[in-house]
Design an enzyme around this catalytic site. Structure first.
Site, PDB file in Angstrom:
ATOM      1  N   SER A 143       0.788  -1.265  -0.003  1.00  0.00           N
ATOM      2  CA  SER A 143      -0.058  -0.016   0.125  1.00  0.00           C
ATOM      3  C   SER A 143       0.799   1.263   0.269  1.00  0.00           C
ATOM      4  CB  SER A 143      -1.126  -0.083   1.305  1.00  0.00           C
ATOM      5  OG  SER A 143      -1.807   1.195   1.029  1.00  0.00           O
ATOM      6  N   ASP A 298      -3.067   6.193  -3.732  1.00  0.00           N
ATOM      7  CA  ASP A 298      -1.890   5.637  -3.148  1.00  0.00           C
ATOM      8  C   ASP A 298      -1.492   4.453  -4.216  1.00  0.00           C
ATOM      9  OD1 ASP A 298      -3.749   3.603  -2.726  1.00  0.00           O
ATOM     10  OD2 ASP A 298      -3.165   3.071  -0.802  1.00  0.00           O
ATOM     11  N   ASP A 300      -1.221   1.392  -4.541  1.00  0.00           N
ATOM     12  CA  ASP A 300      -2.044   0.078  -5.007  1.00  0.00           C
ATOM     13  C   ASP A 300      -3.546   0.676  -5.464  1.00  0.00           C
ATOM     14  OD1 ASP A 300      -2.541   0.380  -2.225  1.00  0.00           O
ATOM     15  OD2 ASP A 300      -3.155  -1.569  -2.195  1.00  0.00           O
ATOM     16  N   ASP A 302      -6.215   1.754  -3.701  1.00  0.00           N
ATOM     17  CA  ASP A 302      -7.377   1.440  -3.051  1.00  0.00           C
ATOM     18  C   ASP A 302      -7.870   2.704  -2.038  1.00  0.00           C
ATOM     19  OD1 ASP A 302      -5.321   1.393  -1.113  1.00  0.00           O
ATOM     20  OD2 ASP A 302      -5.933  -0.869  -0.593  1.00  0.00           O
TER      21      ASP A 302
END
Length: 568
Positions: A143, A298, A300, A302
């Site tokens: 993340s 961000d 990734d 999500d």
């Protein structure tokens, strides 16, 4: 003893060359060796996440194989091995390598894998699991953690992160792997030839983008809004650009310096839209072009953050709670049919602002534990029972889900919707800040804050344990000038009322979380992170004015920080 584990690795004759070299670099640093070997990198309910490097407490091909072995056993135990596993990965160091290692271990067990040819957003993996009807999914990502981290997140056949019972089962299988160095992995080329490693890409993108059209609520409104978007060196650029284009947004500037994947995230201190510094380049570009709205995702993809110019032309970064409230109110005001059994799902540390907005539109609100897997789990439950119809899900940490074709928080969906909300208000001569102020005046000034205290290594874990024990046992009756009405201890699933001493059961899974409910709709909460060496303190204040809510918030933080400083 950690030294036994270190020696086991040191004596392993087939050690990966890079890891062997890294191990030699720290052979005289006892503290670094202890931290790398004092435990196995924990595979928890959110998967695993840690620093890259050699050691049982690090992310490397061997700890990845250990996790993949557990996943393979879990899939076989479910009787779903023929359906395979979808695998995605982000822009971090070793992400693609870890994805392939996972596929190699699965393939050794005869389980097919479906791996993206290049990096993709986490929510697209969630969608891919559902679209391909695989038995499970994996995203290799850390993340928004620093560059030295990576991670492994596991998903169930519904496309959601594993809820507690499923996670407990998989954790058990992972923990049964006695020696991560001896986990078998098949040859990549042989797996490709045998159809056990399948590369996927554009067909999933096209199917996802088709579903993304359903996020738009008012397709015919004028989309004359200037946007600037930064993917913060991550995975979101292509899908967000294409999604905005197909939704009718033509004025979209990309922060080119942050548009390319970069495992060092070299232009930001942290690639996290929750951190305002991550918007610095977007703000500079926004001012240059007079942008109405800035968007950031961000690595990734999500989590999504938004920033809006105020009356002085300075960009204000909205909190996750504020963005969620704006999107929720827009959905409930403008959806053609809001069902009587509509439901907002949020977490226990998300603002009560959302509940008040939902109440005003006569729909229910459900609280879950922190973690979007709990929201995804409830979506599935209510789809099957028909008891409620999902309208929106969000958490304060910039995670939102608009339509449940994915089962994890989805920054791509959120970017499309907040752009539409911004366009709608611009057509009325308002900004999102104006719209937010109207909501505050209507429902009360709900203000929140979050403090994260980083405590790394074994000593840090001990300090976090001490903090939780102290707050749990202290008998706190007042905070920030507000009386404590009730204490919710999610480790025992009980709610204790200070006046009268009554207790009642909390109908949520157990979790090491404490929440103090104060008078006048104020609260604070303590939660050790499940994926990072941190303990988080959440605060919520509410009053009839912004100034009073700000004062309450500062007083709450002062009370907690005084106690915290005495402990550490």
């Amino acid at each position: 003893m950690w030294k036994n584990e270190y020696n086991r690795w040191k004596e392993f004759k087939e050690m990966d060359e890079q890891l062997s070299s890294q191990l030699k670099e720290i052979e005289d640093d006892e503290q670094s060796l202890e931290d790398a070997f004092y435990k196995n990198l924990e595979f928890g309910t959110g998967g695993m996440r840690g620093k890259l490097g050699p050691g049982t407490n690090r992310m490397n091909i061997y700890t990845i194989r250990r996790a993949a072995e557990g996943l393979a056993t879990y899939v076989n135990d479910q009787g779903l091995s023929n359906r395979g596993v979808a695998i995605a990965y982000d822009s971090r160091y070793m992400s693609k390598e870890f994805a392939v290692e996972t596929a190699r271990v699965l393939g050794y067990h005869g389980i097919p894998s479906y791996v993206f040819t290049s990096l993709r957003p986490t929510p697209e993996l969630s969608f891919a699991v559902r679209h391909l009807k695989t038995a499970a999914g994996v995203v290799v990502t850390a993340s928004h953690n620093p560059p030295e981290y990576n991670g492994f997140k596991a998903y169930n056949e519904d496309g959601g992160q594993l809820p507690p019972l499923q996670a407990e089962s998989m954790i058990g299988f992972v923990n049964k792997v006695e020696n991560e160095l001896n986990v078998d992995a098949a040859d990549q080329k042989q797996l490709e030839d045998d159809g056990l490693l399948n590369w996927i890409d554009e067909k999933i993108d096209a199917a996802y983008l088709e579903q993304l059209k359903s996020v738009t609520i008012q397709p015919d409104i004028k989309k004359d809004i200037s946007l600037v978007f930064t993917p913060l060196h991550g995975t979101a650029r292509d899908l967000v650009q294409k999604g905005l284009e197909q939704s009718g947004f033509s004025s979209v500037g990309i922060v080119e310096e942050q548009a390319q994947p970069d495992p060092e995230f070299s232009t930001v201190a942290s690639p996290n839209p929750e951190e305002h510094q991550a918007f610095a380049m977007a703000i500079e570009q926004g001012k240059a072009v007079g942008a109405d709205l800035l968007l950031a995702t961000d690595p990734d993809a999500d989590r999504m953050g938004a920033a809006v110019p105020d009356k002085n032309g300075e960009y204000q970064v909205l909190t996750g709670n504020q963005t969620g409230a704006l999107m929720l109110d827009y959905i409930l005001e403008h959806s053609p049919d809001v069902p009587d059994n509509g439901l907002l799902i949020k977490t226990i540390v998300t603002s009560e602002f959302g509940r008040v907005i939902a109440d005003a539109h006569n729909i229910g609100t459900l609280d879950t534990l922190t973690g979007f897997k709990f929201i995804g789990e409830k979506i599935k439950e209510y789809e099957q029972s028909g008891e409620y119809e999902f309208m929106f899900g969000y958490e304060e940490s910039y995670g939102y889900l608009v339509k449940p074709f994915a089962r994890d928080k989805d920054a791509v969906q959120a970017a499309i919707l907040i752009a539409e909300v911004g366009a709608y208000y611009k057509n009325q001569g308002k900004t999102l800040l104006d719209a937010l102020e109207e909501l505050y005046q209507k429902h009360g000034y709900f203000l929140e804050d979050l403090q994260s205290v980083k405590l790394e290594g074994k000593s840090g874990a001990d300090k976090i344990k001490t903090i939780m024990e102290d707050f749990r046992d202290a008998g706190i009756t007042e905070a920030g000038g507000k009386k404590v009405v009730a204490v919710e201890d999610y480790s025992t699933m009980t709610r204790y009322y200070v006046e009268g001493g009554a207790t009642e059961e909390i109908e949520l899974p157990t979790s090491n979380v404490l929440k103090f409910i104060l008078e006048d709709d104020c609260w604070f909460c303590l939660r050790p992170s499940g994926t990072e060496p941190k303990i988080k303190f959440y605060y919520g204040a509410k009053s009839g004015s912004r100034k009073d809510s700000e004062k309450i918030l500062e007083a709450l933080k002062a009370t907690v920080n005084d106690r915290l400083h005495a402990l550490i």
